[in-house]
Design a protein around this motif. Structure first.
Motif, short mmCIF file in Angstrom:
data_model
loop_
_atom_site.label_atom_id
_atom_site.label_comp_id
_atom_site.label_asym_id
_atom_site.label_seq_id
_atom_site.Cartn_x
_atom_site.Cartn_y
_atom_site.Cartn_z
N LEU A 173 4.75 -25.31 -24.50
CA LEU A 173 5.97 -26.09 -24.47
C LEU A 173 7.17 -25.35 -23.89
CD1 LEU A 173 4.42 -28.12 -26.35
CD2 LEU A 173 6.66 -28.61 -27.34
N GLU A 174 6.97 -24.13 -23.43
CA GLU A 174 8.05 -23.40 -22.79
C GLU A 174 8.10 -23.74 -21.31
OE1 GLU A 174 9.63 -19.26 -24.34
OE2 GLU A 174 7.46 -19.23 -24.05
N GLY A 175 9.30 -24.03 -20.82
CA GLY A 175 9.50 -24.34 -19.42
C GLY A 175 10.52 -23.43 -18.79
N ARG A 176 11.00 -23.82 -17.63
CA ARG A 176 11.92 -22.98 -16.86
C ARG A 176 13.25 -22.77 -17.58
NH1 ARG A 176 14.33 -24.72 -10.91
NH2 ARG A 176 15.65 -22.86 -10.58
N PHE A 177 13.73 -23.79 -18.28
CA PHE A 177 15.03 -23.70 -18.94
C PHE A 177 14.90 -23.65 -20.46
CE2 PHE A 177 15.68 -26.10 -14.96
CZ PHE A 177 16.48 -25.18 -14.30
N GLY A 178 13.76 -23.22 -20.96
CA GLY A 178 13.56 -23.15 -22.39
C GLY A 178 12.42 -24.07 -22.82
N PHE A 179 12.52 -24.57 -24.03
CA PHE A 179 11.49 -25.48 -24.52
C PHE A 179 11.63 -26.86 -23.88
CE2 PHE A 179 11.33 -22.40 -28.00
CZ PHE A 179 9.95 -22.28 -28.18
N TYR A 180 10.49 -27.48 -23.61
CA TYR A 180 10.52 -28.86 -23.13
C TYR A 180 11.01 -29.79 -24.25
CZ TYR A 180 7.90 -27.59 -18.92
OH TYR A 180 7.51 -27.05 -17.73
N GLU A 181 11.31 -31.01 -23.88
CA GLU A 181 11.91 -31.96 -24.81
C GLU A 181 11.04 -32.22 -26.03
OE1 GLU A 181 14.36 -35.05 -26.42
OE2 GLU A 181 14.64 -33.22 -25.28
N ALA A 182 9.75 -32.48 -25.84
CA ALA A 182 8.90 -32.84 -26.99
C ALA A 182 7.44 -32.81 -26.57
CB ALA A 182 9.27 -34.24 -27.50
N VAL B 106 2.84 -33.41 -23.16
CA VAL B 106 4.14 -32.76 -23.19
C VAL B 106 5.17 -33.60 -22.44
CG1 VAL B 106 5.44 -30.70 -22.53
CG2 VAL B 106 3.10 -30.49 -23.38
N VAL B 107 6.29 -33.85 -23.06
CA VAL B 107 7.39 -34.58 -22.41
C VAL B 107 8.19 -33.55 -21.63
CG1 VAL B 107 9.40 -36.04 -22.79
CG2 VAL B 107 7.42 -36.24 -24.30
N ARG B 108 7.95 -33.48 -20.33
CA ARG B 108 8.49 -32.41 -19.50
C ARG B 108 9.89 -32.78 -18.99
NH1 ARG B 108 4.64 -28.63 -18.26
NH2 ARG B 108 2.53 -29.19 -18.95
N SER B 109 10.83 -32.70 -19.87
CA SER B 109 12.23 -32.92 -19.52
C SER B 109 13.09 -32.00 -20.37
CB SER B 109 12.63 -34.38 -19.73
OG SER B 109 12.61 -34.71 -21.11
N PHE B 110 14.35 -31.85 -19.96
CA PHE B 110 15.30 -31.04 -20.72
C PHE B 110 16.55 -31.87 -20.93
CE2 PHE B 110 12.77 -28.17 -18.11
CZ PHE B 110 12.32 -27.24 -19.04
N MET B 111 16.97 -31.99 -22.17
CA MET B 111 18.19 -32.72 -22.50
C MET B 111 19.27 -31.70 -22.87
SD MET B 111 16.88 -36.14 -24.44
CE MET B 111 18.28 -37.04 -23.76
N ALA B 112 20.40 -31.80 -22.18
CA ALA B 112 21.44 -30.79 -22.32
C ALA B 112 21.93 -30.67 -23.76
CB ALA B 112 22.61 -31.11 -21.38
N HIS B 113 22.10 -31.80 -24.45
CA HIS B 113 22.65 -31.71 -25.81
C HIS B 113 21.63 -31.11 -26.78
CE1 HIS B 113 20.50 -35.50 -25.98
NE2 HIS B 113 20.67 -35.58 -27.28
N HIS B 114 20.34 -31.30 -26.52
CA HIS B 114 19.34 -30.66 -27.38
C HIS B 114 19.29 -29.15 -27.11
CE1 HIS B 114 16.97 -34.68 -27.97
NE2 HIS B 114 18.10 -34.64 -28.63
N GLN B 115 19.40 -28.75 -25.84
CA GLN B 115 19.45 -27.32 -25.54
C GLN B 115 20.71 -26.69 -26.14
OE1 GLN B 115 16.95 -25.70 -24.08
NE2 GLN B 115 15.77 -27.57 -23.79
N GLY B 116 21.81 -27.43 -26.14
CA GLY B 116 23.03 -26.92 -26.75
C GLY B 116 22.89 -26.72 -28.24
N MET B 117 22.18 -27.63 -28.91
CA MET B 117 21.93 -27.46 -30.35
C MET B 117 21.09 -26.21 -30.60
SD MET B 117 21.09 -31.33 -31.62
CE MET B 117 21.91 -32.72 -30.82
N VAL B 118 20.12 -25.95 -29.73
CA VAL B 118 19.29 -24.76 -29.89
C VAL B 118 20.15 -23.51 -29.80
CG1 VAL B 118 17.43 -23.41 -28.85
CG2 VAL B 118 17.22 -25.90 -29.01
N LEU B 119 21.04 -23.44 -28.81
CA LEU B 119 21.91 -22.27 -28.64
C LEU B 119 22.82 -22.08 -29.84
CD1 LEU B 119 22.86 -22.61 -24.86
CD2 LEU B 119 21.31 -20.96 -25.88
#
Length: 587
Positions: free
Chosen positions: A342-351, A367-380
């Motif tokens: 589930l790890e991709g270029r910009f971190g974990f994939y969406e789901a 694997v849902v191969r997308s990245f949502m900015a607000h979910h990545q922001g929550m991770v940070l």
């Protein structure tokens, strides 16, 4: 190896943190120099992803070195021991301390210049004076920029709530229909919701009354033996998203709820033998534009929403949110997800979607191969709160407006409360709710009350209301199937069953209404989804639009003449099903 040489200053900075600006500048200068060498000697092959991370790292190190250069002592870092004591070396000053130091330093330097005896000393003091003036200008510019950003952020937080706030319900509506100029008919009415952050901020700013906080629902259920507030969809987002900025206090209702929610998520993953972490996210369905669709997923047993066990979508950001509550378990789960691809270029994939109805043949997951900015922001933010000792929460509670309202977050756990016992939900043979939890009834209610006690049942289309005396109504959408009037002094409206002794002609109703004949004993019990009155039971099926009432009757013949009409003012036309059952005495 450049990478090994880079670790040396980093480890040194970690073991012995810089306590003065000159030492911080020297450390950053060393790190930036080795980062530049690292980028130069890397074999940056196309597509291996090395350059896209190495270049930003070099730029970041250089930026921090430049930001430290605004110190009046930075230019004299190599001879910091000779710095006049007016600024001191007690530690890195704040920007305001720095501005004050720069304002006082030239006078001190001038006094030293008058006493200087060598050209080298005069040259060094002159250079230090120039750095002091330049440092003061840069500190003033930085302070002005920070204040401007603070004012801008404060203006962003000033929101108009009045058009969303229902003063009768004391709740915020889900949204506002601009085309029809009206609020939505749905409301944020649960404390276990991401909306509690909005309510808290609005109260602290004085835009909403404090009563709106206590209007949020606090219905509790049991998960793993621990009481927990019920949310709408049972998602990690609802429970933990506010913790990204809003503090939580040990031993409080919200603290217990967040910990129990994570424990339930972990247990659910173990029951399914899969990674845990269910929340609203994208899933394996796309529209005509090949965009992944989005849905609120949750864990059965934590939410009001029906059908939570029908889908199984695991979102890595949900585990990242749990770092703030159960860091070890969350870290282990994230490692499991990373090992699962589930790890991709910009971190974990969406789901990752495990729902069988959406899987291609012979596959167990997608694997849902997308990245949502607000979910990545929550991770940070979640990682930052864990590693930096609740940095965002400490900033939040340092605001004077919020400090006056923090008491709302310290609500204690009720010592006694009625728990919502949810029906056990089974998916693929696995029990998804705590064993032994069955619906329990409320306190028995007699037929004579000052106001009718009611039970409302609905599946979204078919609606039934039953009172403790047996009255009520039945409605399909906006179509009234039985006649009813809003009159608390009379309760003889609804569907009734009459029993008549064929031999004596005596008759009575199964409930207290409408014949009002006294029974030897009569009680109404209202439980979740099943009201019991006398010997009658009314049930609605969540996904079916029908109802029945169970009776214990022998040797009966029945007839019915139901009619229906749109719900409006009562008229003389019949709108009530008329049931007539005749009973013969047993022979």
């Amino acid at each position: 190896m450049p990478l090994a040489r880079l670790r040396e200053p980093l480890n040194e900075a970690i073991d012995q943190p810089a306590v003065t600006l000159p030492s911080a500048w020297r450390c950053l200068h060393q790190v930036a120099d080795w980062a530049r060498r690292l980028c130069a000697c890397f074999d940056v092959a196309p597509g291996n992803g090395t350059e896209e991370w190495a270049r930003p790292f070099c730029g970041n190190a250089a930026m921090h070195r430049m930001s430290c250069a605004c110190s009046p002592l930075a230019g004299a870092a190599r001879s910091s021991a000779r710095t006049p004591g007016v600024c001191g070396n007690r530690g890195p000053p704040t920007l305001r301390d720095l501005a004050a130091c720069c304002a006082a330093l030239p006078a001190s330097v001038d006094a030293r210049l008058a006493q200087a005896t060598t050209p080298a000393e005069r040259e060094w003091l002159g250079e230090l004076r120039r750095h002091a003036v330049l440092g003061g200008e840069r500190a003033a510019e930085r302070i002005q920029a920070c204040e401007q950003l603070a004012r801008q952020a404060t203006s962003f937080a000033e929101i108009e709530y009045e058009f969303l706030y229902d003063r009768t319900r004391r709740l915020l509506a889900i949204g506002y229909n601009v085309d029809e100029f009206r609020r939505d008919n749905s409301y944020y009415d649960l404390l276990a919701s991401e909306a509690r952050l909005c309510s808290f901020v609005a109260i602290a700013q004085g835009h909403l009354p404090q009563e709106s906080w206590f209007a949020l629902g606090r219905l509790r259920t049991s998960a793993g033996g621990e009481p927990i507030l019920v949310s709408w969809s049972g998602s990690m987002f609802e429970y933990l998203m506010p913790l990204l900025v809003m503090p939580v206090y040990a031993g409080t209702l919200l603290d217990q709820t967040c910990r129990a929610a994570v424990a339930r998520q972990v247990a659910y993953g173990q029951q399914r033998s899969l990674p845990w972490g269910v929340s609203e996210s994208g899933y394996n369905t796309v529209d005509a534009g090949l965009n992944y669709q989005y849905h609120a997923f949750g864990v059965p047993g934590l939410g009001f929403k029906r059908g939570l066990g029908d889908d199984l979508v695991v979102a890595p950001y949900a585990s990242a949110l749990a770092l703030m509550v159960a860091p070890e378990a969350a870290c282990a789960n994230l490692q499991r997800l990373a090992a699962g691809g589930l790890e991709g270029r910009f971190g974990f994939y969406e789901a990752i979607d495990y729902t069988s109805s959406r899987l291609p043949p012979s596959q167990t997951s997608v694997v849902v191969r997308s990245f949502m900015a607000h979910h990545q922001g929550m991770v940070l933010l979640s990682v930052g709160n864990l590693l930096l000792d609740r940095s965002m929460q400490r900033r939040f509670e340092a605001d004077p407006h919020f400090q006056a309202t923090l008491l709302l977050l310290q609500e204690r756990i009720p010592k006694s409360a009625v728990l919502r016992k949810q029906l056990t939900e089974n998916v693929e043979g696995a029990i998804l709710h705590d064993a032994g939890e069955t619906p329990t009834a409320s306190t028995p209610i007699g037929p004579d009350t000052r106001w009718p006690a009611v039970q409302l049942l609905s599946n979204g289309n078919y609606h039934v209301m039953v009172t403790n005396a047996g009255g009520g109504y039945s409605r399909w959408k906006d179509l009234a199937l039985t006649r009813w009037r809003e009159d608390v002094t009379r309760d003889n409206w609804g569907s009734f069953v009459y029993l008549r002794d064929a031999a004596s002609g005596e008759f009575w109703s199964a409930a207290h209404q409408p014949t009002l004949k006294r029974a030897d004993s009569y009680e109404a019990l209202f439980s979740e989804g099943v009201p019991n009155g006398g010997v009658a039971t009314t049930v609605t099926r969540p996904t079916r639009s029908w109802w029945f009432r169970r009776r214990t009757i022998s040797s009966c013949a029945g007839c019915a003449s139901p009619t229906a009409r749109r719900r409006r003012a009562p008229s003389s036309s019949p709108a009530t099903p008329k049931w007539c059952w005749g009973c013969r005495p047993p022979t």
